[in-house]
Design a protein around this motif. Structure first.
Motif, PDB file in Angstrom:
ATOM      1  N   VAL A 137       0.488  -1.598   0.302  1.00 32.82           N
ATOM      2  CA  VAL A 137       0.066   0.134  -0.013  1.00 32.82           C
ATOM      3  C   VAL A 137       1.163   1.640   0.128  1.00 32.82           C
ATOM      4  O   VAL A 137       2.314   1.532   0.328  1.00 32.82           O
ATOM      5  CB  VAL A 137      -0.902   0.564   0.802  1.00 32.82           C
ATOM      6  CG1 VAL A 137      -1.773   1.013   1.397  1.00 32.82           C
ATOM      7  CG2 VAL A 137      -2.175  -1.451   0.835  1.00 32.82           C
ATOM      8  N   ILE A 138       0.714   2.443  -0.590  1.00 38.89           N
ATOM      9  CA  ILE A 138       1.076   3.471  -0.266  1.00 38.89           C
ATOM     10  C   ILE A 138      -0.319   4.840   0.254  1.00 38.89           C
ATOM     11  O   ILE A 138      -1.414   4.766  -0.181  1.00 38.89           O
ATOM     12  CB  ILE A 138       2.099   4.177  -1.474  1.00 38.89           C
ATOM     13  CG1 ILE A 138       0.460   4.791  -2.074  1.00 38.89           C
ATOM     14  CG2 ILE A 138       2.607   3.196  -2.170  1.00 38.89           C
ATOM     15  CD1 ILE A 138       1.341   5.707  -3.634  1.00 38.89           C
ATOM     16  N   GLN A 139      -0.297   5.332   1.210  1.00 44.30           N
ATOM     17  CA  GLN A 139      -0.870   6.470   1.990  1.00 44.30           C
ATOM     18  C   GLN A 139      -0.046   8.171   1.510  1.00 44.30           C
ATOM     19  O   GLN A 139      -0.328   8.782   2.619  1.00 44.30           O
ATOM     20  CB  GLN A 139      -0.650   6.007   3.568  1.00 44.30           C
ATOM     21  CG  GLN A 139      -1.504   5.047   3.071  1.00 44.30           C
ATOM     22  CD  GLN A 139      -2.118   5.150   4.685  1.00 44.30           C
ATOM     23  OE1 GLN A 139      -1.438   5.476   5.371  1.00 44.30           O
ATOM     24  NE2 GLN A 139      -3.477   3.799   5.023  1.00 44.30           N
ATOM     25  N   ASP A 140       1.003   7.776   0.447  1.00 50.88           N
ATOM     26  CA  ASP A 140       2.023   9.218  -0.113  1.00 50.88           C
ATOM     27  C   ASP A 140       0.952   9.792  -0.005  1.00 50.88           C
ATOM     28  O   ASP A 140       0.673  11.989  -0.499  1.00 50.88           O
ATOM     29  CB  ASP A 140       2.908   9.170  -0.670  1.00 50.88           C
ATOM     30  CG  ASP A 140       4.228   8.601  -0.863  1.00 50.88           C
ATOM     31  OD1 ASP A 140       3.350   6.857  -0.469  1.00 50.88           O
ATOM     32  OD2 ASP A 140       4.981   9.340   0.148  1.00 50.88           O
ATOM     33  N   GLY A 198      -6.554  10.207   0.026  1.00 53.62           N
ATOM     34  CA  GLY A 198      -6.331   8.730  -0.788  1.00 53.62           C
ATOM     35  C   GLY A 198      -4.905   7.864  -0.583  1.00 53.62           C
ATOM     36  O   GLY A 198      -4.202   8.526  -0.053  1.00 53.62           O
ATOM     37  N   GLY A 199      -5.562   6.822  -0.726  1.00 51.64           N
ATOM     38  CA  GLY A 199      -4.250   5.708  -0.650  1.00 51.64           C
ATOM     39  C   GLY A 199      -4.079   4.808  -1.926  1.00 51.64           C
ATOM     40  O   GLY A 199      -5.482   4.777  -2.689  1.00 51.64           O
ATOM     41  N   LEU A 200      -3.426   4.120  -2.246  1.00 51.10           N
ATOM     42  CA  LEU A 200      -3.478   3.210  -3.855  1.00 51.10           C
ATOM     43  C   LEU A 200      -2.751   1.652  -2.855  1.00 51.10           C
ATOM     44  O   LEU A 200      -1.449   1.246  -2.116  1.00 51.10           O
ATOM     45  CB  LEU A 200      -2.869   3.074  -4.670  1.00 51.10           C
ATOM     46  CG  LEU A 200      -3.125   4.758  -5.220  1.00 51.10           C
ATOM     47  CD1 LEU A 200      -1.773   4.995  -6.235  1.00 51.10           C
ATOM     48  CD2 LEU A 200      -3.693   4.717  -5.928  1.00 51.10           C
ATOM     49  N   ASP A 201      -3.384   0.297  -3.378  1.00 47.47           N
ATOM     50  CA  ASP A 201      -2.815  -1.117  -2.901  1.00 47.47           C
ATOM     51  C   ASP A 201      -2.757  -1.654  -4.121  1.00 47.47           C
ATOM     52  O   ASP A 201      -3.272  -1.755  -5.155  1.00 47.47           O
ATOM     53  CB  ASP A 201      -3.613  -1.312  -2.134  1.00 47.47           C
ATOM     54  CG  ASP A 201      -5.180  -1.617  -2.497  1.00 47.47           C
ATOM     55  OD1 ASP A 201      -5.553  -2.251  -3.753  1.00 47.47           O
ATOM     56  OD2 ASP A 201      -5.925  -2.537  -1.711  1.00 47.47           O
ATOM     57  N   ALA A 202      -2.060  -2.559  -4.740  1.00 52.50           N
ATOM     58  CA  ALA A 202      -1.425  -3.183  -5.622  1.00 52.50           C
ATOM     59  C   ALA A 202      -2.131  -4.831  -5.350  1.00 52.50           C
ATOM     60  O   ALA A 202      -2.374  -5.160  -4.248  1.00 52.50           O
ATOM     61  CB  ALA A 202      -0.125  -3.525  -5.963  1.00 52.50           C
ATOM     62  N   ARG A 203      -2.600  -4.754  -6.050  1.00 55.34           N
ATOM     63  CA  ARG A 203      -4.043  -5.951  -5.714  1.00 55.34           C
ATOM     64  C   ARG A 203      -3.994  -6.502  -7.353  1.00 55.34           C
ATOM     65  O   ARG A 203      -4.081  -6.666  -7.792  1.00 55.34           O
ATOM     66  CB  ARG A 203      -4.888  -6.049  -5.401  1.00 55.34           C
ATOM     67  CG  ARG A 203      -5.562  -5.211  -6.050  1.00 55.34           C
ATOM     68  CD  ARG A 203      -6.768  -4.847  -5.338  1.00 55.34           C
ATOM     69  NE  ARG A 203      -7.364  -3.932  -4.125  1.00 55.34           N
ATOM     70  CZ  ARG A 203      -8.760  -4.705  -3.287  1.00 55.34           C
ATOM     71  NH1 ARG A 203      -9.604  -5.129  -3.391  1.00 55.34           N
ATOM     72  NH2 ARG A 203      -7.973  -3.595  -2.391  1.00 55.34           N
ATOM     73  N   PHE A 204      -5.086  -8.024  -7.069  1.00 54.82           N
ATOM     74  CA  PHE A 204      -5.768  -8.555  -8.296  1.00 54.82           C
ATOM     75  C   PHE A 204      -6.294  -9.480  -7.590  1.00 54.82           C
ATOM     76  O   PHE A 204      -6.373 -10.462  -6.679  1.00 54.82           O
ATOM     77  CB  PHE A 204      -4.608 -10.042  -9.412  1.00 54.82           C
ATOM     78  CG  PHE A 204      -5.644 -10.509 -10.046  1.00 54.82           C
ATOM     79  CD1 PHE A 204      -5.505 -10.150 -11.162  1.00 54.82           C
ATOM     80  CD2 PHE A 204      -5.945 -11.469  -9.750  1.00 54.82           C
ATOM     81  CE1 PHE A 204      -6.170 -10.311 -11.987  1.00 54.82           C
ATOM     82  CE2 PHE A 204      -6.852 -12.821 -10.879  1.00 54.82           C
ATOM     83  CZ  PHE A 204      -6.795 -11.432 -12.195  1.00 54.82           C
ATOM     84  N   ASP A 205      -8.413  -8.960  -8.147  1.00 52.81           N
ATOM     85  CA  ASP A 205      -9.392  -9.626  -7.232  1.00 52.81           C
ATOM     86  C   ASP A 205      -9.891  -9.710  -8.023  1.00 52.81           C
ATOM     87  O   ASP A 205     -11.673 -10.210  -7.645  1.00 52.81           O
ATOM     88  CB  ASP A 205      -9.536  -8.700  -6.309  1.00 52.81           C
ATOM     89  CG  ASP A 205     -10.086  -7.149  -7.097  1.00 52.81           C
ATOM     90  OD1 ASP A 205      -9.998  -7.197  -7.839  1.00 52.81           O
ATOM     91  OD2 ASP A 205     -10.024  -6.786  -6.004  1.00 52.81           O
ATOM     92  N   ALA A 206      -9.888  -9.852  -9.241  1.00 55.86           N
ATOM     93  CA  ALA A 206     -10.889 -11.065 -10.251  1.00 55.86           C
ATOM     94  C   ALA A 206     -11.244 -12.175 -10.281  1.00 55.86           C
ATOM     95  O   ALA A 206      -9.505 -13.012 -11.100  1.00 55.86           O
ATOM     96  CB  ALA A 206     -10.531 -10.070 -11.659  1.00 55.86           C
ATOM     97  N   TYR A 207     -11.850 -12.625 -10.234  1.00 56.55           N
ATOM     98  CA  TYR A 207     -12.243 -14.109 -10.182  1.00 56.55           C
ATOM     99  C   TYR A 207     -12.451 -14.156 -11.999  1.00 56.55           C
ATOM    100  O   TYR A 207     -13.007 -14.032 -12.096  1.00 56.55           O
ATOM    101  CB  TYR A 207     -13.136 -14.636  -9.180  1.00 56.55           C
ATOM    102  CG  TYR A 207     -12.755 -14.520  -7.542  1.00 56.55           C
ATOM    103  CD1 TYR A 207     -12.082 -15.067  -7.036  1.00 56.55           C
ATOM    104  CD2 TYR A 207     -13.822 -13.869  -7.102  1.00 56.55           C
ATOM    105  CE1 TYR A 207     -11.951 -14.426  -5.056  1.00 56.55           C
ATOM    106  CE2 TYR A 207     -13.783 -13.763  -5.793  1.00 56.55           C
ATOM    107  CZ  TYR A 207     -12.837 -14.313  -4.909  1.00 56.55           C
ATOM    108  OH  TYR A 207     -11.845 -13.742  -3.310  1.00 56.55           O
ATOM    109  N   PRO A 208     -12.052 -16.098 -11.830  1.00 54.73           N
ATOM    110  CA  PRO A 208     -12.383 -15.943 -13.487  1.00 54.73           C
ATOM    111  C   PRO A 208     -13.490 -16.359 -14.515  1.00 54.73           C
ATOM    112  O   PRO A 208     -12.878 -15.527 -15.176  1.00 54.73           O
ATOM    113  CB  PRO A 208     -11.900 -17.667 -13.666  1.00 54.73           C
ATOM    114  CG  PRO A 208     -11.282 -17.903 -11.586  1.00 54.73           C
ATOM    115  CD  PRO A 208     -11.157 -17.260 -11.213  1.00 54.73           C
TER     116      PRO A 208
END
Lengths: 201, 545
Positions: free
Chosen positions: B338-341, B355-365
């Motif tokens: 995460v970043i909260q810069d 705001g903040g940003l996060d790196a993710r992947f959350d897509a099911y097939p």
């Protein structure tokens, strides 16, 4: 939104909007039965007759699904019996059945486009067209709710759990690299191979 | 049992904590929950059921939600309010991001001054007053993270009880890219166990956190943590399939209990000496409005007229891209860095927001195949199939989480026309995001694209920034405050209008932070329980029964 933190507002917005009138509103157990039916249908020595579609309509829809997700070195929608899922759901579930007119008029639309695009072969059915002509016709209707309903049904069927039926042994998951093991240990991917020193194991 | 001390409506992030704290403090508690009482062994990795079939969420076919942009519009069915409907509530299906609010979130109005078109207010207490309860929540429930790793973090009295989750490929890429950009990535704080804790299992990295329940009990939901401890006291009954539709009022202005429908649709009454409403920021105001009476004709606890108002959804953004090598992001938790810069509102940007940003992947097939196709890529056919087959394991997403300003006309109210399956007025959403909220989201989209470019991701796809017709972050609709004309509950969550009615959940929040409200909702619940127990022991809660 992830049903989208289910954030999942993204799931809400996208899956909700595209499906609200059709598959999302359908009766859950009926959809599950329809997916299991599809598996039995493709496993039978002789494929069963359609219940809602006529034989000709069913062949057209099956050809559409197979153009959406064609066979390569992995199975296509035809191999997975997606058309039987659609047909059985329309025939047996009152809510999904509200989409019957969408499919009937969609098939008429297919035929109308064929007549416009290929006047030299009057009356030719979509299922009998050569593959490149099928692609041309589908490009002409890909922005319609009918096409969206077929595409949505195809993805729901192909990528739902293997227990439902149209993703036997998870073969469609395997095709995209999703491995349903559900217990993993790091490293997980190519970019975290050397990143785990000192982490909890 | 005889009349209990408390009936708690809702068993979610807040209700579950309140039940355990009050039962352990010696009070008798009945918790009424609309949904079923599932066990961790009931949770399946079933995308079709959970994501497309309302498997563990409110079903709009029986509980329709209507939406309109402004109060001048006619609302139409189709608002996308979503909440988990089972014992444990949203804490069961949330992604488990567990961000504390920062000091600024409690004092933004006095720091920045008024903002046009918004009803921004300070909280009635500062961060420092909530800090011990943040710590209590993290240690009582089980949170993984790394104290000191985020230079923007507010002060904390204790580190996290558990080390951060193993980094994923998305986290490694995001960490390198954001450092290159001069920002400050840190391990995502998650209410998921990186190691065994308090008799529960560590995460097995199944990859099905978002929207799903955890079959390993590694997600620190109230179902997995405090609810069993509440029941173990012998003083707390959790009653599932109980849909409360009215808080009953006596002529003396106290509440005497609630009416609810049981699983067979039969109307039942649960009396109590005091009532705690913890139904979430959408169902709480709806219940209060449904509980109108001759004594409280505008709805219960609503002399301010603010019940249901100042609805906040939080902003969110999403950008995806593809990397050359497989990340296999379908494994493990959704996000690890995460970043909260950009947390603080910066006047240089020309608009309010953070705001903040996060790196993710959350897509099911299914979702990925349906909805994650980038522009210019065919949505069907051989090339489409080739793309899905190649991209599923190589896709990375960056999600933004941001402010939503309180706006009085954004609200939950009762629909005058549409009814639910019990014949009760449906929930009506009125919402137009404040223009600054949309600008902040566009700002975060641009920062996310910068990260994508720095990582070398191709085919970046940004979800469009649009006005929201719903959410599953449901905040601000019964805000706290010292002034009864400008708030619904006081600083101890007691309704200004009703001495034995307490309201504690997302509705209590005066500001929405920068997304990820569950941590703050639970800290508030621990704090509320402390004060409610103190009042009860001192005889300062007059009984309604």
């Amino acid at each position: 939104m992830t049903a989208f933190d289910f954030s999942r507002r993204r799931f809400l917005a996208d899956s909700g909007a595209a499906l609200v009138a059709g598959w999302a509103a359908a009766n859950g157990p009926a959809l599950e039965r329809a997916l299991r039916y599809a598996r039995r249908a493709v496993a039978a020595p002789i494929r069963p007759s359609f219940e809602f579609f006529t034989a000709v309509q069913g062949a057209d829809i099956e050809a559409v699904t197979d153009q959406i997700w064609p066979a390569d070195d992995t199975p296509g929608a035809r191999d997975m019996g997606v058309v039987y899922f659609i047909d059985h759901a329309l025939a047996t579930d009152a809510v999904a059945g509200k989409m019957k007119p969408l499919f009937s008029t969609g098939i008429e639309l297919l035929q109308a486009r064929i007549a416009e695009l290929f006047p030299e072969t009057p009356g030719a059915r979509f299922s009998s067209l050569p593959a490149e002509r099928q692609v041309t016709v589908l490009h002409a209707i890909e922005a319609t709710p009918f096409f969206d309903a077929v595409r949505t049904a195809t993805c729901l069927a192909l990528f739902s759990n293997p227990s439902y039926g149209a993703n036997p042994e998870g073969r469609n998951w395997a095709a995209i690299g999703f491995v349903p093991r559900f217990v993993w240990r790091p490293p997980f991917g190519a970019y975290d191979q050397d990143a785990h020193a000192g982490e909890p194991q | 049992m005889s009349v209990p001390d408390f009936v708690i409506v809702g068993s979610g992030a807040a209700g579950g904590v309140l039940a355990k704290e009050l039962a352990e403090a010696g009070f008798r508690v009945v918790v009424l929950e609309q949904g079923p009482y599932l066990k961790n062994s009931d949770f399946e990795h079933d995308e079709l059921k959970v994501m497309f079939r309302y498997g563990i969420t409110n079903d709009p076919q029986i509980q329709p939600v209507t939406y309109r942009r402004t109060e001048a519009d006619q609302a139409q069915v189709g608002g996308t309010i979503q909440y988990a409907k089972l014992v444990g509530g949203g804490s069961v299906h949330f992604t488990a991001n567990y961000w504390r609010f920062h000091e600024i979130d409690f004092i933004e109005r006095s720091t920045l001054g008024p903002i046009g078109g918004a009803s921004l207010e300070d909280w009635p207490f500062p961060y420092a007053e909530l800090e011990p309860y943040y710590t209590m929540a993290e240690w009582d429930l089980g949170v993984s993270g790394l104290a000191g790793a985020n230079p923007f973090d507010p002060p904390r009295s204790k580190p996290y009880p558990l080390p951060p989750m193993p980094v994923k490929s998305s986290g490694v890429l995001f960490e390198h890219a954001t450092r290159q950009l001069g920002w400050h990535p840190f391990p995502a704080p998650l209410a998921i166990l990186s190691k065994p804790y308090m008799g529960r299992n560590a995460c097995q990295h199944c990859g099905f956190c978002i929207a799903m329940g955890c079959e390993h009990n590694a997600k620190s939901s109230t179902l997995a943590t405090v609810i069993p401890r509440a029941e173990a006291t012998g003083r707390c009954e959790i009653r599932p399939h109980s849909t409360v539709f009215r808080v009953e009022t006596k002529p003396n202005g106290r509440v005497s209990g609630v009416l609810y429908y049981d699983r067979n649709g039969k109307e039942r009454r649960q009396k109590a000496r005091a009532v705690i409403v913890s139904c979430n920021g959408a169902e709480t105001p709806r219940l209060l409005l449904l509980s109108e009476s001759t004594r409280f004709p505008q709805g219960l606890a609503n002399s301010s007229g603010l019940v249901g108002r100042n609805l906040m959804f939080n902003g969110w953004t999403l950008v995806q891209g593809e990397m050359p090598e497989p990340l296999n992001e379908f494994k493990s938790v959704m996000t690890t860095r995460v970043i909260q810069d950009f947390y603080l509102s910066d006047p240089q940007r020309g608009f309010y927001g953070g705001g903040g940003l996060d790196a993710r992947f959350d897509a099911y097939p299914i979702f990925f195949a349906l909805n994650c196709v980038p522009p210019g890529m065919p949505r069907w056919g051989a090339d489409y199939k080739r793309w899905v087959r190649s991209a599923y394991t190589r896709t990375i997403m960056i999600e933004g989480h941001s402010t939503s300003l309180p706006v009085e006309s954004n609200s939950i109210s009762l629909d005058p026309v549409v009814k639910d399956a019990w014949g009760l007025p449906a929930m009506r959403v009125t919402n137009t995001d404040h223009p600054d909220d949309l600008k902040m989201r566009l700002f975060l989209v641009d920062r996310s694209l910068e990260v994508m470019n720095t990582m070398g991701a191709v085919r970046p796809l940004a979800q469009p920034v649009t006005i929201q017709d719903g959410s599953n972050h449901l905040l601000g609709t019964a805000r706290m405050g010292d002034d009864p004309r400008k708030s619904v509950v006081d600083r101890f969550h007691r309704a200004h209008d009703v001495p034995n009615l307490f309201i504690c959940d997302g509705s209590s929040l005066v500001t929405g932070g920068r997304g990820q409200p569950t941590c703050t909702i639970q800290a508030l619940a621990y704090r509320a329980a402390d004060h409610i127990a103190r009042f009860a022991r001192a005889g300062e809660i007059p009984s309604g029964s």
